[in-house]
Design a protein around this motif. Structure first.
Motif, PDB file in Angstrom:
ATOM      1  N   LEU A  16       0.828  -1.207   0.000  1.00 22.07           N
ATOM      2  CA  LEU A  16       0.000   0.000   0.000  1.00 22.07           C
ATOM      3  C   LEU A  16       0.864   1.259   0.000  1.00 22.07           C
ATOM      4  N   SER A  17       1.962   1.221   0.755  1.00 26.14           N
ATOM      5  CA  SER A  17       2.875   2.386   0.773  1.00 26.14           C
ATOM      6  C   SER A  17       3.466   2.636  -0.595  1.00 26.14           C
ATOM      7  N   PHE A  18       3.880   1.544  -1.293  1.00 23.03           N
ATOM      8  CA  PHE A  18       4.452   1.721  -2.629  1.00 23.03           C
ATOM      9  C   PHE A  18       3.428   2.268  -3.597  1.00 23.03           C
ATOM     10  N   LEU A  19       2.166   1.780  -3.498  1.00 26.08           N
ATOM     11  CA  LEU A  19       1.126   2.275  -4.397  1.00 26.08           C
ATOM     12  C   LEU A  19       0.849   3.751  -4.153  1.00 26.08           C
ATOM     13  N   LEU A  20       0.801   4.154  -2.882  1.00 26.86           N
ATOM     14  CA  LEU A  20       0.571   5.571  -2.567  1.00 26.86           C
ATOM     15  C   LEU A  20       1.723   6.431  -3.066  1.00 26.86           C
ATOM     16  N   LEU A  21       2.945   5.940  -2.892  1.00 27.10           N
ATOM     17  CA  LEU A  21       4.110   6.700  -3.364  1.00 27.10           C
ATOM     18  C   LEU A  21       4.092   6.835  -4.872  1.00 27.10           C
ATOM     19  N   ALA A  22       3.754   5.757  -5.597  1.00 27.44           N
ATOM     20  CA  ALA A  22       3.693   5.821  -7.064  1.00 27.44           C
ATOM     21  C   ALA A  22       2.589   6.752  -7.519  1.00 27.44           C
ATOM     22  N   ALA A  23       1.444   6.699  -6.846  1.00 28.81           N
ATOM     23  CA  ALA A  23       0.337   7.581  -7.228  1.00 28.81           C
ATOM     24  C   ALA A  23       0.689   9.032  -6.995  1.00 28.81           C
ATOM     25  N   GLY A  24       1.362   9.313  -5.875  1.00 31.45           N
ATOM     26  CA  GLY A  24       1.766  10.704  -5.603  1.00 31.45           C
ATOM     27  C   GLY A  24       2.761  11.196  -6.611  1.00 31.45           C
ATOM     28  N   ALA A  25       3.724  10.341  -6.991  1.00 31.31           N
ATOM     29  CA  ALA A  25       4.715  10.772  -7.977  1.00 31.31           C
ATOM     30  C   ALA A  25       4.096  11.001  -9.327  1.00 31.31           C
ATOM     31  N   ALA A  26       3.148  10.148  -9.744  1.00 31.32           N
ATOM     32  CA  ALA A  26       2.502  10.311 -11.046  1.00 31.32           C
ATOM     33  C   ALA A  26       1.631  11.543 -11.076  1.00 31.32           C
ATOM     34  N   GLY A  27       1.030  11.890  -9.949  1.00 30.06           N
ATOM     35  CA  GLY A  27       0.132  13.040  -9.936  1.00 30.06           C
ATOM     36  C   GLY A  27       0.856  14.356  -9.879  1.00 30.06           C
ATOM     37  N   SER A  28       1.971  14.397  -9.172  1.00 30.29           N
ATOM     38  CA  SER A  28       2.648  15.684  -8.980  1.00 30.29           C
ATOM     39  C   SER A  28       3.843  15.875  -9.875  1.00 30.29           C
ATOM     40  N   GLY A  29       4.340  14.788 -10.484  1.00 29.29           N
ATOM     41  CA  GLY A  29       5.491  14.929 -11.356  1.00 29.29           C
ATOM     42  C   GLY A  29       6.790  15.068 -10.578  1.00 29.29           C
ATOM     43  N   GLN A  30       6.767  14.713  -9.266  1.00 27.35           N
ATOM     44  CA  GLN A  30       7.977  14.806  -8.483  1.00 27.35           C
ATOM     45  C   GLN A  30       7.928  13.761  -7.384  1.00 27.35           C
ATOM     46  N   VAL A  31       9.076  13.506  -6.741  1.00 30.87           N
ATOM     47  CA  VAL A  31       9.147  12.563  -5.635  1.00 30.87           C
ATOM     48  C   VAL A  31       8.798  13.298  -4.353  1.00 30.87           C
ATOM     49  N   HIS A  32       7.931  12.694  -3.552  1.00 27.52           N
ATOM     50  CA  HIS A  32       7.449  13.344  -2.339  1.00 27.52           C
ATOM     51  C   HIS A  32       7.744  12.467  -1.135  1.00 27.52           C
ATOM     52  N   TYR A  33       8.365  13.065  -0.105  1.00 25.96           N
ATOM     53  CA  TYR A  33       8.607  12.380   1.153  1.00 25.96           C
ATOM     54  C   TYR A  33       8.045  13.232   2.288  1.00 25.96           C
ATOM     55  N   SER A  34       8.003  12.632   3.435  1.00 25.98           N
ATOM     56  CA  SER A  34       7.619  13.380   4.625  1.00 25.98           C
ATOM     57  C   SER A  34       8.504  12.964   5.781  1.00 25.98           C
ATOM     58  N   VAL A  35       8.757  13.914   6.685  1.00 22.78           N
ATOM     59  CA  VAL A  35       9.607  13.655   7.838  1.00 22.78           C
ATOM     60  C   VAL A  35       9.107  14.525   8.983  1.00 22.78           C
TER      61      VAL A  35
END
Length: 743
Positions: A16-35
């Motif tokens: 689920l984490s990988f799917l959310l990360l892939a969806a976020g990257a495809a939608g925004s056109g960039q890699v997104h992390y949080s800390v």
């Protein structure tokens, strides 16, 4: 059984984490992390190399680097494993204040080829800030004549956190006289009031001490307190009142100094001096209010003081007190909310980084030359920036992200036509009126070897008198190359062919650097009336690759050779006088190499036969592959046959020397070569060497003083690369004129 279920749950969570990360990257056109903020040093953020599609092994060769404008070194990347981690303390409130969104924008740059990635790291808020009141102790004066349900506004606490962590609740310590009333207005801010529950009697109770506690919504909860000291006063029993408790005002950020913000009007039911009202800012207002606004104590007019800046502060909340002149004085309170309206008062800013200059003229289309970042401190349309280039240049801007551009090559370059471009970048916002800024980039075009040398004319006719001295200079050819620096260096050589039964190189030679053409032997008009030959001019390897050096390869176990070769000239000379003790047959192996990477080499074997000074010179140069066979054959030759051949050869040589002496004793005729001392010259086919070529040379030698020159190697570029079948394939840029010599 329990462990297998737990493992299955972990796997589902990971997917689920990988799917959310892939969806976020495809939608925004960039890699997104949080800390989370305040994370410890080394805290894992993300596998940035893997998420960007980069191999860990290529991070160092491709000069992987991370840039974060104005964010210092909060985050860092481990180049050994490609993991993004926390490098230093991250304070969300210090980075973003009370903004709802807080993120660190990283610009990841790799070379070979140049690529730019954009990574956004969201900083999550934690409950690390307790509620804070403006002061630890607040003194409140209440008249004993105040009516029940009389209200006294209180300044609430502030929490630097956001969201739930900043959602405050209040609790007042138990009191028989007062209770706390909390109201939420339309802006989701809270208004606190201390409400009178029971009538006061100063004679019975002169002071009331209360404790107000503010608790935030974080986990764990954090609290802040303020002590309320209530003093009960007597006499004047009516306070000034405003027609509304909150006033809202909008101002343009370029409002002139002294502009009227609002004129307050309050009333007091008392008479005489008890109804005379004065105005002032509350003692709780911060310096940001007092430095930007002023209030007239008598009229209640609030005016601007100093310059307002929307980019510095978007809104102000001003607490005002209206107090009368009664004894004791009574006061009323109101709040003025001032919101600034943005205007287009900031010009765009342009930042140019990662210049890849100069650019070669054969660079492919799409080559990235520079990275350009534009920004504008204004908001809305005033902060939207359009970036353009000046006309008539072979470049274009490619948008890679919001306000990020790449300057790339859009059409082919030609250094010989235009060697430098002055590229002007213009950034213009969408405000009204629009503001713009410009920055220039000087792009130098570096030369590549794309032009062949050219002669002034395709054919030259030279008249030379016969019986010229050997080695006479008869003509000079000159070629020009449109390229620059090393690419414009020209080398000359003869195009070999047969003249009758002899090679052209036995008649003439050309100096590789100067283009001077020499006659190698006396020319005879009756034998050769017209000599026609071609010179090819080529541009050789450039710079360090064209630097040649020569050396003699010593044979294993052999004695020290009496010969040497010039390191950079290729001249073979003796190191001492030759005598009968020297071997009559000398074999020299000459190695020439350039300084390219890798270095390319060529070899030549020179066989020298030492003769008495009275005999004719005789020498031969054989290829390395045939030298061993020739020496083995000489061993088997009959000694008597050798003596007979030598005797016949001696007679022929003596006849030749006598003829030469007679020719040389006659006075030289004046001609194109001018007077000169006759000398014996051994012609040689000194030509170009390829990487494994070996040439045969005729060499003259005899007894003489040290440093006697024997031969000069003058290598130039080969006519063309030599294929595996031994054929030459000319592919070097060149121009060939024809030289016709008449005798």
């Amino acid at each position: 059984m329990v462990s297998s279920k737990s493992r299955a749950v972990d796997i589902r969570r990971l997917l689920l984490s990988f799917l959310l990360l892939a969806a976020g990257a495809a939608g925004s056109g960039q890699v997104h992390y949080s800390v989370p903020e305040e994370a410890k040093h080394g805290t894992f953020v993300g596998r940035i190399a893997q998420d960007l599609g980069l191999e860990v092994a290529e991070l160092v060769p491709r000069l992987f680097r991370v840039a974060s404008k104005g964010r210092g070194d909060l985050l860092e990347v481990n180049l050994q494993n490609g993991i993004l981690f926390v490098n230093s303390r991250i304070d969300r409130e210090e980075l973003c204040g009370r903004n709802a969104e807080c993120s660190i924008h990283l610009e990841v740059i790799v070379d070979r080829p140049l690529q730019v990635f954009h990574v956004e790291v969201e900083v999550k808020d934690i409950n690390d800030n307790p509620p804070i009141f403006p002061m630890a102790v607040k003194t409140i004066r209440f008249h004993e004549s105040r009516l029940l349900d009389s209200r006294f506004p209180l300044e609430g606490a502030s929490d630097a956190d956001i969201g739930v962590n900043a959602l405050l609740s209040y609790k007042l310590s138990s009191s028989e006289f007062f209770f706390l009333d909390v109201q939420t207005n339309d802006e989701l801010s809270q208004s606190l009031s201390l409400v009178l529950r029971k009538s006061l009697d100063r004679e019975e109770t002169a002071e009331v001490n209360l404790l107000l506690v503010a608790t935030d919504g974080g986990k764990p909860e954090l609290t802040g307190t303020v002590q309320l000291l209530i003093k009960v006063l007597d006499v004047n029993d009516n306070e000034p009142t405003f027609d509304q408790s909150v006033y809202k005002v909008q101002l343009l950020e370029n409002t002139a100094n002294g502009t009227l913000v609002i004129k307050l009007n309050s009333s007091d039911a008392d008479e005489g001096s008890n109804s005379e009202i004065m105005y002032s800012f509350s003692s709780d207002v911060p310096p940001t209010i007092t430095t930007k606004f002023k209030i007239d104590p008598s009229s209640g007019e609030i005016r601007t003081k100093g310059q307002l800046d929307y980019e510095e502060m978007k809104s102000y909340e001003i607490q005002v007190i209206a107090y009368d002149n009664g004894t004791p004085s009574m006061s009323g309170h109101c709040k003025i909310t001032v919101k600034l309206v943005d205007i287009n008062d900031n010009t765009p800013e342009i930042s140019i980084t990662s210049l890849s200059l100069p650019i070669p003229e054969d660079a492919p289309l799409g080559t990235v030359i520079a990275l350009i970042t534009v920004s504008d401190r204004d908001t809305g349309a005033n902060g939207q920036v359009i970036c353009t280039l000046n006309l008539h240049n072979p470049f274009k801007l490619v948008s890679t992200f919001k306000n990020y551009y790449s300057l790339v090559l859009d059409s082919s370059l030609d250094r010989e036509r235009v060697a430098n471009y002055e590229v002007i970048v213009t950034a213009r916002d969408r405000g009204s009126p629009s503001l713009s800024a410009t920055a220039s980039v000087s792009v130098d075009v570096s030369d590549v070897n794309d032009n062949a040398p050219t002669f002034a004319q395709p054919e030259y006719t030279v008249f030379v008198k016969e019986n010229n001295p050997p080695g006479c200079h008869i003509f000079t050819v000159s070629a020009r190359d449109a390229d620059a620096q090393e690419n414009a260096l020209v080398s000359y050589s003869l195009v070999e062919r047969r003249v009758g039964e002899r090679a052209l190189s036995s008649y003439v030679s050309v100096h590789a650097e100067s283009g001077k053409v020499y006659a190698l032997q006396p020319l005879d008009h009756e034998e050769l009336e017209l000599l026609q030959f071609q010179v090819r001019a080529v541009d050789a390897d450039s710079g360090y690759n064209a630097w040649l050096s020569y050396e003699l390869q010593a044979a294993a176990g052999a004695a020290r050779s009496p010969f040497r070769v010039g390191l950079y000239t290729g001249e073979i000379s003796t190191t001492r006088a030759l005598d009968e003790a020297d071997a009559p047959r000398q074999r020299l192996l000459v190695l020439v190499k350039d300084h390219g990477e890798p270095a390319l080499t060529a070899t030549a074997t020179v066989l020298l036969s030492l003769e008495d000074s009275g005999q004719a010179p005789k020498a031969s140069s054989r290829a390395s592959t045939g030298a061993a066979g020739a020496e083995a054959a000489l061993v088997d030759v009959n000694v008597y046959l050798i003596v007979a051949i030598c005797a016949v050869s001696s007679l022929f040589v003596l006849t030749l020397l006598l003829y030469t002496a007679l020719r040389c004793s006659a006075p030289p005729s004046e001609g194109a070569c001018g007077p000169g001392k006759p000398r014996l010259v051994c012609s040689s086919a000194v030509g170009s060497w390829s990487y494994s070529q070996q040439r045969r040379q005729r060499v003259c030698s005899g007894e003489g003083p040290p440093k006697t020159d024997l031969m000069a190697f003058s290598p130039s570029l080969p006519a063309g690369p030599i294929s595996a079948d031994g054929e030459e394939h000319p592919d070097v840029d060149a121009d060939i004129p024809t030289i016709v010599s008449n005798f």
